[in-house]
Write a protein that holds these residues in place. Structure first.
Motif, PDB file in Angstrom:
ATOM      1  N   MET A   1     -12.788 -48.159 -15.231  1.00  0.00           N
ATOM      2  CA  MET A   1     -12.189 -48.096 -13.908  1.00  0.00           C
ATOM      3  C   MET A   1     -13.309 -48.195 -12.883  1.00  0.00           C
ATOM      4  O   MET A   1     -14.146 -47.296 -12.779  1.00  0.00           O
ATOM      5  CB  MET A   1     -11.415 -46.787 -13.735  1.00  0.00           C
ATOM      6  CG  MET A   1     -10.154 -46.722 -14.565  1.00  0.00           C
ATOM      7  SD  MET A   1      -8.982 -48.023 -14.110  1.00  0.00           S
ATOM      8  CE  MET A   1      -8.568 -48.686 -15.720  1.00  0.00           C
ATOM      9  N   HIS A   2     -13.325 -49.291 -12.160  1.00  0.00           N
ATOM     10  CA  HIS A   2     -14.398 -49.505 -11.199  1.00  0.00           C
ATOM     11  C   HIS A   2     -14.333 -48.503 -10.047  1.00  0.00           C
ATOM     12  O   HIS A   2     -15.359 -48.151  -9.463  1.00  0.00           O
ATOM     13  CB  HIS A   2     -14.333 -50.933 -10.654  1.00  0.00           C
ATOM     14  CG  HIS A   2     -14.468 -51.973 -11.718  1.00  0.00           C
ATOM     15  ND1 HIS A   2     -15.535 -52.000 -12.587  1.00  0.00           N
ATOM     16  CD2 HIS A   2     -13.670 -53.015 -12.075  1.00  0.00           C
ATOM     17  CE1 HIS A   2     -15.400 -53.022 -13.418  1.00  0.00           C
ATOM     18  NE2 HIS A   2     -14.275 -53.644 -13.135  1.00  0.00           N
ATOM     19  N   LYS A   3     -13.121 -48.058  -9.745  1.00  0.00           N
ATOM     20  CA  LYS A   3     -12.950 -47.082  -8.671  1.00  0.00           C
ATOM     21  C   LYS A   3     -11.809 -46.132  -9.001  1.00  0.00           C
ATOM     22  O   LYS A   3     -10.736 -46.574  -9.390  1.00  0.00           O
ATOM     23  CB  LYS A   3     -12.654 -47.783  -7.346  1.00  0.00           C
ATOM     24  CG  LYS A   3     -12.433 -46.837  -6.180  1.00  0.00           C
ATOM     25  CD  LYS A   3     -12.115 -47.579  -4.884  1.00  0.00           C
ATOM     26  CE  LYS A   3     -10.718 -48.142  -4.886  1.00  0.00           C
ATOM     27  NZ  LYS A   3     -10.324 -48.671  -3.551  1.00  0.00           N
ATOM     28  N   ILE A   4     -12.062 -44.833  -8.871  1.00  0.00           N
ATOM     29  CA  ILE A   4     -11.007 -43.825  -8.968  1.00  0.00           C
ATOM     30  C   ILE A   4     -11.102 -42.949  -7.723  1.00  0.00           C
ATOM     31  O   ILE A   4     -12.146 -42.364  -7.439  1.00  0.00           O
ATOM     32  CB  ILE A   4     -11.136 -42.949 -10.229  1.00  0.00           C
ATOM     33  CG1 ILE A   4     -11.017 -43.807 -11.488  1.00  0.00           C
ATOM     34  CG2 ILE A   4     -10.065 -41.857 -10.230  1.00  0.00           C
ATOM     35  CD1 ILE A   4     -11.168 -43.027 -12.783  1.00  0.00           C
ATOM     36  N   THR A   5     -10.016 -42.879  -6.967  1.00  0.00           N
ATOM     37  CA  THR A   5      -9.948 -42.082  -5.744  1.00  0.00           C
ATOM     38  C   THR A   5      -8.939 -40.965  -5.950  1.00  0.00           C
ATOM     39  O   THR A   5      -7.828 -41.222  -6.422  1.00  0.00           O
ATOM     40  CB  THR A   5      -9.513 -42.951  -4.546  1.00  0.00           C
ATOM     41  OG1 THR A   5     -10.415 -44.049  -4.418  1.00  0.00           O
ATOM     42  CG2 THR A   5      -9.502 -42.146  -3.264  1.00  0.00           C
ATOM     43  N   SER A   6      -9.311 -39.749  -5.601  1.00  0.00           N
ATOM     44  CA  SER A   6      -8.442 -38.600  -5.888  1.00  0.00           C
ATOM     45  C   SER A   6      -7.685 -38.075  -4.681  1.00  0.00           C
ATOM     46  O   SER A   6      -6.906 -37.138  -4.798  1.00  0.00           O
ATOM     47  CB  SER A   6      -9.272 -37.456  -6.479  1.00  0.00           C
ATOM     48  OG  SER A   6     -10.267 -37.040  -5.565  1.00  0.00           O
ATOM     49  N   GLY A   7      -7.893 -38.651  -3.492  1.00  0.00           N
ATOM     50  CA  GLY A   7      -7.137 -38.215  -2.328  1.00  0.00           C
ATOM     51  C   GLY A   7      -7.759 -37.031  -1.615  1.00  0.00           C
ATOM     52  O   GLY A   7      -8.918 -36.673  -1.862  1.00  0.00           O
ATOM     53  N   PRO A   8      -6.993 -36.376  -0.712  1.00  0.00           N
ATOM     54  CA  PRO A   8      -7.524 -35.276   0.110  1.00  0.00           C
ATOM     55  C   PRO A   8      -8.062 -34.110  -0.721  1.00  0.00           C
ATOM     56  O   PRO A   8      -7.484 -33.751  -1.748  1.00  0.00           O
ATOM     57  CB  PRO A   8      -6.309 -34.841   0.942  1.00  0.00           C
ATOM     58  CG  PRO A   8      -5.385 -36.010   0.923  1.00  0.00           C
ATOM     59  CD  PRO A   8      -5.587 -36.679  -0.390  1.00  0.00           C
TER      60      PRO A   8
ATOM     61  N   PHE B   1       8.221 -36.837   1.166  1.00  0.00           N
ATOM     62  CA  PHE B   1       7.254 -36.077   0.383  1.00  0.00           C
ATOM     63  C   PHE B   1       6.943 -36.723  -0.971  1.00  0.00           C
ATOM     64  O   PHE B   1       6.235 -36.153  -1.786  1.00  0.00           O
ATOM     65  CB  PHE B   1       7.761 -34.652   0.167  1.00  0.00           C
ATOM     66  CG  PHE B   1       7.987 -33.899   1.448  1.00  0.00           C
ATOM     67  CD1 PHE B   1       6.916 -33.462   2.213  1.00  0.00           C
ATOM     68  CD2 PHE B   1       9.262 -33.659   1.904  1.00  0.00           C
ATOM     69  CE1 PHE B   1       7.117 -32.783   3.401  1.00  0.00           C
ATOM     70  CE2 PHE B   1       9.478 -32.980   3.097  1.00  0.00           C
ATOM     71  CZ  PHE B   1       8.399 -32.541   3.853  1.00  0.00           C
ATOM     72  N   GLN B   2       7.469 -37.903  -1.204  1.00  0.00           N
ATOM     73  CA  GLN B   2       7.240 -38.566  -2.483  1.00  0.00           C
ATOM     74  C   GLN B   2       5.854 -39.196  -2.557  1.00  0.00           C
ATOM     75  O   GLN B   2       5.231 -39.507  -1.536  1.00  0.00           O
ATOM     76  CB  GLN B   2       8.297 -39.663  -2.700  1.00  0.00           C
ATOM     77  CG  GLN B   2       9.686 -39.126  -2.987  1.00  0.00           C
ATOM     78  CD  GLN B   2      10.664 -40.228  -3.345  1.00  0.00           C
ATOM     79  OE1 GLN B   2      10.272 -41.368  -3.596  1.00  0.00           O
ATOM     80  NE2 GLN B   2      11.938 -39.892  -3.379  1.00  0.00           N
ATOM     81  N   GLY B   3       5.402 -39.391  -3.790  1.00  0.00           N
ATOM     82  CA  GLY B   3       4.195 -40.167  -4.044  1.00  0.00           C
ATOM     83  C   GLY B   3       4.608 -41.566  -4.432  1.00  0.00           C
ATOM     84  O   GLY B   3       5.028 -41.802  -5.569  1.00  0.00           O
ATOM     85  N   ASN B   4       4.556 -42.489  -3.490  1.00  0.00           N
ATOM     86  CA  ASN B   4       5.025 -43.852  -3.726  1.00  0.00           C
ATOM     87  C   ASN B   4       4.020 -44.622  -4.577  1.00  0.00           C
ATOM     88  O   ASN B   4       2.857 -44.759  -4.202  1.00  0.00           O
ATOM     89  CB  ASN B   4       5.253 -44.558  -2.394  1.00  0.00           C
ATOM     90  CG  ASN B   4       6.267 -43.833  -1.532  1.00  0.00           C
ATOM     91  OD1 ASN B   4       7.321 -43.429  -2.017  1.00  0.00           O
ATOM     92  ND2 ASN B   4       5.951 -43.637  -0.262  1.00  0.00           N
ATOM     93  N   VAL B   5       4.491 -45.111  -5.709  1.00  0.00           N
ATOM     94  CA  VAL B   5       3.617 -45.754  -6.691  1.00  0.00           C
ATOM     95  C   VAL B   5       3.727 -47.276  -6.601  1.00  0.00           C
ATOM     96  O   VAL B   5       4.831 -47.825  -6.543  1.00  0.00           O
ATOM     97  CB  VAL B   5       3.985 -45.311  -8.118  1.00  0.00           C
ATOM     98  CG1 VAL B   5       3.058 -45.976  -9.140  1.00  0.00           C
ATOM     99  CG2 VAL B   5       3.932 -43.796  -8.240  1.00  0.00           C
TER     100      VAL B   5
ATOM    101  N   PRO C   1       3.760 -41.093   2.809  1.00  0.00           N
ATOM    102  CA  PRO C   1       3.874 -41.471   4.224  1.00  0.00           C
ATOM    103  C   PRO C   1       3.118 -40.556   5.169  1.00  0.00           C
ATOM    104  O   PRO C   1       2.657 -40.996   6.226  1.00  0.00           O
ATOM    105  CB  PRO C   1       5.387 -41.392   4.482  1.00  0.00           C
ATOM    106  CG  PRO C   1       6.021 -41.535   3.146  1.00  0.00           C
ATOM    107  CD  PRO C   1       5.077 -40.902   2.175  1.00  0.00           C
ATOM    108  N   LEU C   2       2.976 -39.277   4.813  1.00  0.00           N
ATOM    109  CA  LEU C   2       2.313 -38.313   5.685  1.00  0.00           C
ATOM    110  C   LEU C   2       0.811 -38.201   5.424  1.00  0.00           C
ATOM    111  O   LEU C   2       0.013 -38.044   6.344  1.00  0.00           O
ATOM    112  CB  LEU C   2       2.957 -36.929   5.520  1.00  0.00           C
ATOM    113  CG  LEU C   2       4.424 -36.796   5.917  1.00  0.00           C
ATOM    114  CD1 LEU C   2       4.927 -35.401   5.572  1.00  0.00           C
ATOM    115  CD2 LEU C   2       4.608 -37.092   7.399  1.00  0.00           C
ATOM    116  N   ILE C   3       0.435 -38.279   4.150  1.00  0.00           N
ATOM    117  CA  ILE C   3      -0.945 -37.984   3.744  1.00  0.00           C
ATOM    118  C   ILE C   3      -1.800 -39.228   3.578  1.00  0.00           C
ATOM    119  O   ILE C   3      -2.999 -39.213   3.813  1.00  0.00           O
ATOM    120  CB  ILE C   3      -0.942 -37.160   2.434  1.00  0.00           C
ATOM    121  CG1 ILE C   3      -0.147 -35.859   2.630  1.00  0.00           C
ATOM    122  CG2 ILE C   3      -2.357 -36.865   1.968  1.00  0.00           C
ATOM    123  CD1 ILE C   3       0.074 -35.081   1.348  1.00  0.00           C
ATOM    124  N   GLY C   4      -1.181 -40.314   3.170  1.00  0.00           N
ATOM    125  CA  GLY C   4      -1.947 -41.519   2.845  1.00  0.00           C
ATOM    126  C   GLY C   4      -2.176 -41.606   1.345  1.00  0.00           C
ATOM    127  O   GLY C   4      -1.294 -41.263   0.553  1.00  0.00           O
TER     128      GLY C   4
END
Length: 203
Positions: free
Chosen positions: A37-44, A160-164, A186-189
């Protein structure tokens, strides 16, 4: 017939031939591949404790980084109720710890969706739609989602969903599958993202 071939119908034959082999399960019941995985981002960062809990359920995790070794196993199997299933095992090899992201998928042909139970034991449920792009890539998007609490499943409001969004392709030049998984809110990014490539273990 695999659940992916069934849900895609005639679209299935528009996939790149290697993606047809991967998702058709014609000659095998298990798909195994290794890559990076060239990039893994975990969020806030403030979601750290939640993701630490989710990691114990083989779901999301708080680690992030670049060029992380990766292994995937997809197993076609029959559930106790006779339903055809595909078990997903994804393992990410970080320098100091290994993290898993597992799921169990089944088909609801009447709703034209794949039912995706994420984590072990399951923590989230998501309905997935599948389509083939003009380039022969596989595109997967989430729809309705529920929080799984043992035998109870609670609908998650859209806000509040995590859109995949998943895009998977095959690059003939280097004989690699390319994958991009992006989970947003939608709220967090961005909540979670990984992008990389892998090659079947039998090549």
């Amino acid at each position: 017939m695999s659940i992916y071939k069934e849900i895609l119908g005639k679209q299935f034959y528009k996939l790149h031939p290697m993606l047809q082999k991967r998702y058709g399960f014609k000659d095998y019941k298990t798909f195994k591949a290794t890559g990076v995985m060239h990039k893994i981002t975990s969020g806030p960062k403030w979601l750290y404790l939640f993701k630490l809990f989710a990691a114990r359920r083989k779901f999301l995790f708080p680690e992030h980084g670049n060029n992380i070794p990766f292994h995937i196993v997809n197993t076609q199997q029959i559930g106790s109720n006779g339903e055809q299933q595909v078990h997903w095992e994804r393992r990410f090899y970080f320098p100091n710890i290994n993290r898993d992201f597992n799921a169990l998928m089944t088909l609801d042909i009447d709703k034209v969706i794949v039912k995706d139970y994420l984590g072990e034991p399951s923590l989230f449920y998501s309905e997935l739609t599948f389509e083939v792009t003009d380039q022969g890539h596989l595109r997967i998007e989430s729809q309705k989602q529920r929080l799984v609490l043992g035998k109870f499943e609670l609908p998650i409001p859209r806000l509040f969903q995590g859109n995949v969004l998943v895009n998977e392709s095959y690059v003939k030049e280097n004989e690699n599958f390319c994958i991009h998984v992006w989970i947003t809110n939608p709220l967090i990014g961005t909540l979670f993202e990984y992008k990389g490539e892998f090659r079947t273990d039998d090549l």
